[in-house]
Design a protein around this motif. Structure first.
Motif, PDB file in Angstrom:
ATOM      1  N   PHE A  84      40.410  54.011  45.798  1.00  0.00           N
ATOM      2  CA  PHE A  84      40.752  52.838  45.002  1.00  0.00           C
ATOM      3  C   PHE A  84      40.547  51.616  45.892  1.00  0.00           C
ATOM      4  N   ASN A  85      39.470  50.891  45.613  1.00  0.00           N
ATOM      5  CA  ASN A  85      39.041  49.799  46.492  1.00  0.00           C
ATOM      6  C   ASN A  85      39.154  48.449  45.803  1.00  0.00           C
ATOM      7  N   GLY A  86      39.264  47.389  46.620  1.00  0.00           N
ATOM      8  CA  GLY A  86      39.240  46.048  46.073  1.00  0.00           C
ATOM      9  C   GLY A  86      37.965  45.819  45.271  1.00  0.00           C
ATOM     10  N   ILE A  87      38.095  45.128  44.152  1.00  0.00           N
ATOM     11  CA  ILE A  87      36.942  44.866  43.285  1.00  0.00           C
ATOM     12  C   ILE A  87      35.822  44.177  44.059  1.00  0.00           C
ATOM     13  N   ASN A  88      36.182  43.374  45.039  1.00  0.00           N
ATOM     14  CA  ASN A  88      35.180  42.615  45.787  1.00  0.00           C
ATOM     15  C   ASN A  88      34.470  43.431  46.858  1.00  0.00           C
ATOM     16  N   GLN A  89      34.748  44.731  46.947  1.00  0.00           N
ATOM     17  CA  GLN A  89      34.160  45.530  48.028  1.00  0.00           C
ATOM     18  C   GLN A  89      33.111  46.535  47.553  1.00  0.00           C
ATOM     19  N   ILE A  90      32.804  46.518  46.266  1.00  0.00           N
ATOM     20  CA  ILE A  90      31.832  47.478  45.746  1.00  0.00           C
ATOM     21  C   ILE A  90      30.491  47.318  46.449  1.00  0.00           C
ATOM     22  N   GLY A  91      30.005  46.085  46.536  1.00  0.00           N
ATOM     23  CA  GLY A  91      28.722  45.842  47.193  1.00  0.00           C
ATOM     24  C   GLY A  91      28.713  46.247  48.649  1.00  0.00           C
ATOM     25  N   LEU A  92      29.842  46.055  49.323  1.00  0.00           N
ATOM     26  CA  LEU A  92      29.973  46.431  50.725  1.00  0.00           C
ATOM     27  C   LEU A  92      29.630  47.907  50.916  1.00  0.00           C
ATOM     28  N   PHE A  93      30.108  48.744  50.009  1.00  0.00           N
ATOM     29  CA  PHE A  93      29.868  50.183  50.114  1.00  0.00           C
ATOM     30  C   PHE A  93      28.475  50.577  49.617  1.00  0.00           C
ATOM     31  N   VAL A  94      28.098  50.076  48.463  1.00  0.00           N
ATOM     32  CA  VAL A  94      26.824  50.492  47.856  1.00  0.00           C
ATOM     33  C   VAL A  94      25.647  50.119  48.748  1.00  0.00           C
ATOM     34  N   ASP A  95      25.710  48.948  49.360  1.00  0.00           N
ATOM     35  CA  ASP A  95      24.618  48.524  50.239  1.00  0.00           C
ATOM     36  C   ASP A  95      24.508  49.403  51.477  1.00  0.00           C
ATOM     37  N   ARG A  96      25.538  50.196  51.742  1.00  0.00           N
ATOM     38  CA  ARG A  96      25.503  51.141  52.865  1.00  0.00           C
ATOM     39  C   ARG A  96      25.247  52.571  52.403  1.00  0.00           C
ATOM     40  N   GLY A  97      24.824  52.719  51.152  1.00  0.00           N
ATOM     41  CA  GLY A  97      24.499  54.035  50.630  1.00  0.00           C
ATOM     42  C   GLY A  97      25.702  54.847  50.205  1.00  0.00           C
ATOM     43  N   LEU A  98      26.848  54.190  50.015  1.00  0.00           N
ATOM     44  CA  LEU A  98      28.066  54.885  49.623  1.00  0.00           C
ATOM     45  C   LEU A  98      28.380  54.631  48.159  1.00  0.00           C
ATOM     46  N   GLY A  99      29.027  55.588  47.524  1.00  0.00           N
ATOM     47  CA  GLY A  99      29.412  55.436  46.128  1.00  0.00           C
ATOM     48  C   GLY A  99      28.447  56.147  45.196  1.00  0.00           C
ATOM     49  N   THR A 100      29.005  56.824  44.203  1.00  0.00           N
ATOM     50  CA  THR A 100      28.209  57.558  43.215  1.00  0.00           C
ATOM     51  C   THR A 100      28.073  56.721  41.950  1.00  0.00           C
ATOM     52  N   GLN A 150      44.470  35.599  29.958  1.00  0.00           N
ATOM     53  CA  GLN A 150      43.441  35.013  30.819  1.00  0.00           C
ATOM     54  C   GLN A 150      42.139  35.813  30.827  1.00  0.00           C
ATOM     55  N   LEU A 151      42.095  36.889  30.064  1.00  0.00           N
ATOM     56  CA  LEU A 151      40.904  37.729  30.017  1.00  0.00           C
ATOM     57  C   LEU A 151      39.628  36.945  29.695  1.00  0.00           C
ATOM     58  N   PRO A 152      39.653  35.977  28.752  1.00  0.00           N
ATOM     59  CA  PRO A 152      38.415  35.249  28.429  1.00  0.00           C
ATOM     60  C   PRO A 152      37.855  34.399  29.569  1.00  0.00           C
ATOM     61  N   VAL A 153      38.667  34.064  30.564  1.00  0.00           N
ATOM     62  CA  VAL A 153      38.173  33.188  31.630  1.00  0.00           C
ATOM     63  C   VAL A 153      37.960  33.932  32.940  1.00  0.00           C
ATOM     64  N   LEU A 154      37.968  35.258  32.910  1.00  0.00           N
ATOM     65  CA  LEU A 154      37.798  36.009  34.151  1.00  0.00           C
ATOM     66  C   LEU A 154      36.347  36.009  34.611  1.00  0.00           C
ATOM     67  N   THR A 155      36.175  35.984  35.905  1.00  0.00           N
ATOM     68  CA  THR A 155      34.861  36.071  36.519  1.00  0.00           C
ATOM     69  C   THR A 155      34.968  37.002  37.725  1.00  0.00           C
ATOM     70  N   GLU A 156      33.864  37.171  38.420  1.00  0.00           N
ATOM     71  CA  GLU A 156      33.855  38.107  39.542  1.00  0.00           C
ATOM     72  C   GLU A 156      34.672  37.593  40.723  1.00  0.00           C
ATOM     73  N   TRP A 157      35.257  38.497  41.440  1.00  0.00           N
ATOM     74  CA  TRP A 157      35.838  38.219  42.752  1.00  0.00           C
ATOM     75  C   TRP A 157      34.691  38.459  43.729  1.00  0.00           C
ATOM     76  N   THR A 158      34.144  37.396  44.236  1.00  0.00           N
ATOM     77  CA  THR A 158      32.881  37.462  44.966  1.00  0.00           C
ATOM     78  C   THR A 158      32.959  38.396  46.162  1.00  0.00           C
ATOM     79  N   SER A 159      31.967  39.258  46.239  1.00  0.00           N
ATOM     80  CA  SER A 159      31.808  40.161  47.368  1.00  0.00           C
ATOM     81  C   SER A 159      30.833  39.536  48.354  1.00  0.00           C
ATOM     82  N   PHE A 160      31.234  39.435  49.601  1.00  0.00           N
ATOM     83  CA  PHE A 160      30.336  38.899  50.623  1.00  0.00           C
ATOM     84  C   PHE A 160      29.402  40.011  51.090  1.00  0.00           C
TER      85      PHE A 160
END
Length: 423
Positions: A87-103, A367-377
Motif C-alpha cells: 500500500f503505497n502513496g499515490i504519488n509513488q506509482i511512477g517511482l516504482f514503475v519506472d524501475r520495472g516494479l509493479g504488475t 471535493q471529488l469534482p476538484v481532485l487532481t493528481e498528487w504529483t509524482s517526481f
C-alpha cells in the motif's frame, strides 16, 4: 488388481496434494502508518481469508510513512524480497514503475468486467495509472480539509457557516479566536509537514497551478501561483503559528488548543474518537484560491509486486477485495479516508446510511469534482526532491526564509534533481 488400485489411489492422492499445495498461497503484504491502519488491515485480512481459505495473508512489520515504504521496496528490489502487495502513496506509482516494479492490473480488471463494473470512481481509478496502464487501485484516498473547533469560533463571535474562504481572512479569524479563547490556543495551524510535500502541492493547485509541466521533468511552480503558495506558507509563520510535528498538532486540536486545523480527512475518525464529545467540531472544504483550483488526492493505492502468475492472481483477489465495496466500507468506518468504490457509497447498508449520519466524513466526497493528481517526481531522485521541498517549506513556516528568497532556490534545487527530458 490390488497393486493397480494402490498405484491409482496413490496417483490421485498425489494429484490432490499437489493441487492443494499449489492452491494455498500466503501473500506477503506491506502497509504504512500503523497507528491509523493496524486494526483495519487485521480485520480486512480476516474477512478476506474467510472468503478465500486457500489464500493466507502475512503482514510485514508496517513502516511509519510512504517515503519509508518506498525506500524499503527499493531495497527489496535489490535483495529480491519484494512484497506481493504493498500500500503505497499515490504519488509513488511512477517511482516504482519506472524501475520495472509493479504488475499492470488492466487485464485482471477486464476479466472481472472492468473498473466501472467493479464500482471504482473513474476519477480515483485514474490516479492509479502510469503511462496509460493501471498499476494501483485506490485504497484510502484523502483530501485536505479544515477541522474547525466550533466552540472556539462561537467564543470569538464567528459563525462557522460564514467562515471566510481565503487564507488572509482565515488567519484574521484565527487571531480573533486566540483573543477570545480565555486560554492559550493557536488560531490556525497548517499541517505543512504531511508527507513532506502534499500540503505544499495543495496550495499550488488550489491556486490553479501545477507542480510539473506536461513534459513531466520541468518545474511548473516557478510562476505567480508558486510564489503565492510560498507567501501563504510564510504568512502562517508570521502569524505566530508554532512548528509542531504532525502528531503534536493533532493532539493539540483534540485537546481544544487549535481553532482551525488544515489537515487530511484521514484523521476524521480518530479525531471523533479522541474528542469524544468534549467540544464540537466540524470539517469544511479546503479553500480554493482560483476558479480553476484543484486539490491533490492524497492517501494510498494497493499495488501488486508479485512476480509469478499464480501469486499475481492471488494478489489481485486481495487487492480487489480491500478496494471493493466490503473493504472500502470497513476502511471508511475505521479511518475517515475517502472510499474509491462508488458501490459502497451508494448502498445504504454499506456507506449510504453512514454518510447520512456522519457529516464530518462527507466533506471529502464533496471535493471529488476538484481532485487532481498528487504529483509524482520522476527519476532516481524522487524521494530526495520530497525532502528538499519539506526543508524549504519548514524554513518558511519557521521564519528562517522569505518567499522571495525561497522560490528561486527551491526551483533550482528541484530542477537539479529532476531527470533531463529526453535523456
Amino acid at each position: 488388481m490390488f497393486n493397480r488400485m494402490t498405484v491409482a489411489g496413490a496417483a490421485v492422492f498425489l494429484a490432490i496434494s499437489a493441487n492443494s499445495a499449489r492452491a494455498e498461497i500466503t501473500l506477503d503484504v506491506l502497509y504504512t502508518t500503523p497507528g491509523t491502519f493496524n486494526a483495519l488491515h487485521q480485520e480486512l485480512a480476516k474477512r478476506f481469508t474467510e472468503a478465500h481459505p486457500d489464500i493466507k495473508v502475512k503482514f510485514r512489520n508496517p513502516v511509519a510513512g510512504y517515503e519509508e515504504a518506498a525506500q524499503q521496496i527499493l531495497r527489496d528490489q535489490i535483495t529480491g524480497r519484494l512484497p506481493d502487495v504493498a500500500f503505497n502513496g499515490i504519488n509513488q506509482i511512477g517511482l516504482f514503475v519506472d524501475r520495472g516494479l509493479g504488475t499492470p492490473l488492466d487485464a485482471f480488471a477486464a476479466q472481472d468486467g472492468g473498473l466501472a463494473t467493479l464500482g471504482y470512481y473513474p476519477t480515483l481509478a485514474t490516479l492509479g495509472t502510469w503511462k496509460s496502464k493501471l498499476y494501483g487501485l485506490p485504497f484510502a484516498v484523502s483530501t485536505p480539509v479544515l477541522y474547525v473547533n466550533t466552540d472556539l469560533l462561537t467564543k470569538a463571535g464567528i459563525d462557522v457557516a460564514a467562515l471566510p474562504k481565503s487564507w488572509p481572512e482565515l488567519l484574521a479569524a484565527g487571531k480573533a479566536i486566540e483573543a477570545n479563547a480565555g486560554t492559550s490556543v493557536t488560531g490556525v495551524y497548517y499541517q505543512w509537514e504531511q508527507t513532506g510535500n502534499w500540503l505544499f502541492q495543495s496550495l499550488v493547485t488550489s491556486r490553479g497551478g501545477r507542480i510539473l509541466k506536461a513534459d513531466g521533468c520541468s518545474v511548473a511552480f516557478d510562476d505567480d501561483k508558486g510564489m503565492w503558495a510560498l507567501k501563504t506558507l510564510e504568512a502562517f509563520g508570521k502569524s505566530g503559528m508554532p512548528n509542531l510535528a504532525l502528531g503534536q498538532a493533532r493532539q493539540s486540536f483534540v485537546a481544544g488548543k487549535i481553532g482551525i486545523l488544515a489537515d487530511s480527512t484521514s484523521y476524521v475518525a480518530a479525531a471523533e474518537r479522541q474528542i469524544a464529545g468534549k467540544f464540537s467540531f466540524k470539517t469544511i472544504v479546503f479553500p480554493l484560491a482560483a476558479t480553476d483550483g484543484k486539490l491533490p488526492a492524497g492517501g494510498n493505492v494497493a499495488m501488486v509486486f508479485a512476480k509469478d502468475a499464480e501469486r499475481q492472481r492471488a494478489a489481485w483477489e486481495y487487492v480487489k477485495f480491500v478496494t471493493g465495496p466490503v473493504g472500502q466500507t470497513l476502511m471508511v468506518n475505521y479511518t475517515g479516508y475517502m472510499p474509491g468504490n462508488e458501490i459502497a457509497v451508494k448502498k445504504p447498508e454499506m456507506l449510504g446510511d453512514f454518510y447520512g449520519k456522519n457529516q464530518n466524513h462527507t466533506t471529502s466526497i464533496q471535493q471529488l469534482p476538484v481532485l487532481t493528481e498528487w504529483t509524482s517526481f520522476p527519476g532516481d531522485n524522487s524521494l530526495k526532491i520530497i525532502e528538499v521541498v519539506k526543508n524549504y517549506t519548514e524554513s518558511l513556516v519557521t521564519g528562517k526564509r522569505a518567499a522571495e528568497q525561497t522560490l528561486p532556490a527551491l526551483v533550482r534545487d528541484v530542477t537539479t534533481l529532476l531527470p533531463k527530458c529526453g535523456g
